[in-house]
Write an enzyme that holds these catalytic residues in place. Sequence first.
Site, mmCIF file in Angstrom:
data_model
loop_
_atom_site.group_PDB
_atom_site.id
_atom_site.type_symbol
_atom_site.label_atom_id
_atom_site.label_comp_id
_atom_site.label_asym_id
_atom_site.label_seq_id
_atom_site.Cartn_x
_atom_site.Cartn_y
_atom_site.Cartn_z
ATOM 1 C CE LYS A 189 -4.496 0.969 2.121
ATOM 2 N NZ LYS A 189 -5.203 0.965 0.991
HETATM 3 N N1 PPE Z 1 -7.417 -2.554 -3.339
HETATM 4 C C1 PPE Z 1 -6.843 -1.323 -2.990
HETATM 5 C C2 PPE Z 1 -6.147 -1.015 -4.275
HETATM 6 C C3 PPE Z 1 -6.954 -0.857 -2.009
HETATM 7 O O1 PPE Z 1 -6.662 0.412 -1.875
HETATM 8 C C4 PPE Z 1 -7.759 -1.466 -1.063
HETATM 9 C C5 PPE Z 1 -8.234 -0.250 0.395
HETATM 10 C C6 PPE Z 1 -8.137 -2.542 -1.263
HETATM 11 C C7 PPE Z 1 -8.228 -3.244 -2.395
HETATM 12 C C8 PPE Z 1 -8.974 -3.242 -0.048
HETATM 13 O O2 PPE Z 1 -8.266 -3.515 1.161
HETATM 14 P P1 PPE Z 1 -8.755 -3.803 2.558
HETATM 15 O O3 PPE Z 1 -9.110 -2.333 2.891
HETATM 16 O O4 PPE Z 1 -7.691 -4.385 3.150
HETATM 17 O O5 PPE Z 1 -9.988 -4.542 2.428
HETATM 18 N N2 PPE Z 1 -8.443 0.788 0.126
HETATM 19 C C9 PPE Z 1 -8.316 1.733 1.154
HETATM 20 C C10 PPE Z 1 -8.264 3.236 0.506
HETATM 21 C C11 PPE Z 1 -9.480 4.042 0.432
HETATM 22 C C12 PPE Z 1 -9.324 5.360 0.025
HETATM 23 O O6 PPE Z 1 -9.993 6.235 -0.817
HETATM 24 O O7 PPE Z 1 -8.292 5.713 0.343
HETATM 25 C C13 PPE Z 1 -9.538 1.608 2.115
HETATM 26 O O8 PPE Z 1 -10.404 1.078 1.920
HETATM 27 O O9 PPE Z 1 -9.293 1.933 3.203
#
Ligand code: PPE
Length: 309
Positions: free
Chosen positions: A160
């Site tokens: 991330k």
């Molecule tokens: N893919 C990506 C690219 C991503 O950024 C997230 C989280 C996910 C999948 C889902 O991961 P998880 O939260 O562990 O289930 N995206 C974060 C960022 C949102 C934002 O606008 O900033 C989030 O959901 O917190």
Amino acid sequence: MPTAFQVPFAWLDGACVPAAQATVPLMAMTVHYGIGVFEGIRAYDGRGGPAVFRLREHVDRLRRSAALLRIELPFAADEICRGCVDVLARNGMRAGYVRPLVFVDDGKRGLGAANNRIRVAIATWPWGRYLGDEGVEHGIRAQVSSIVRMSARSFLPKGKVCGQYVNSVLAKRAAAAAGYDEAILLDEDGYVAEATGENLFVVRGGVLVTPPRSQPILEGITRDSVMALARDLGIEVREQRFARDALLLADEVFLTGTAAEVTPVREIDGQRIGNGARGPATERLQARFLDAANGRLPERAGWLTPYEA
Ligand code: PPE
């Protein structure tokens, strides 16, 4: 100017400080080159009082994201976990979003700087339905993006990483400009990868299918939670590659993420998915996920870190 997101405190380098003091220097390396990592975590005011959902897993992923960049966190996982809880409590938040950020400070200048100080901040804010109240109930409209999900050849899709989010922002803006709520990105081979800030699932013939971890996707913690909850319910789950045609043939499509939780997709590129509404499996998993997050599933109490606020 105060905003709806304004809270009094943030955590910076080991302690809660007034939010206005938690700033990033202009010449911090992360601001210029995107070399930093972050997390997104939610707290829920559930049955047993306020609790953070899968806190340790998020902090462990923060450490792994940093390790991919050869950044060593100056705090132990326990200290960062405690920081998340402390700043929620100091802000009197019984629910909300938590954003740890690891950034590289000023020091040496230029791309070659390798030993600048690593700093850690944790911000919190109240965050409602990421893709809208209506989206959660009736489903959102998505576009398969012409922006391709960055490849593991040049980037670190499992991390991330701050700068990598330009990929997501470009796709999200293009989708918004075309009148869609969200973008779905394919990988360089044309297989469905994920959305801009969410993982993606399709349901077909009662089976749940999601792109495997071997693809350039973030290993979502909500993705993992939903797979576990589906298996608890006796729903078959497969991690398998599929392309755009399988999206359009799906009975149901939904997205998962900390911010988005479980959000149905009712339309892709102007084509209705299933019957064009939230599907039954999506609804069931959505309810199950919120039960777990809100402390209504005793067998998943281990996912929660309760705190006092
Ligand atoms: N893919 C990506 C690219 C991503 O950024 C997230 C989280 C996910 C999948 C889902 O991961 P998880 O939260 O562990 O289930 N995206 C974060 C960022 C949102 C934002 O606008 O900033 C989030 O959901 O917190």
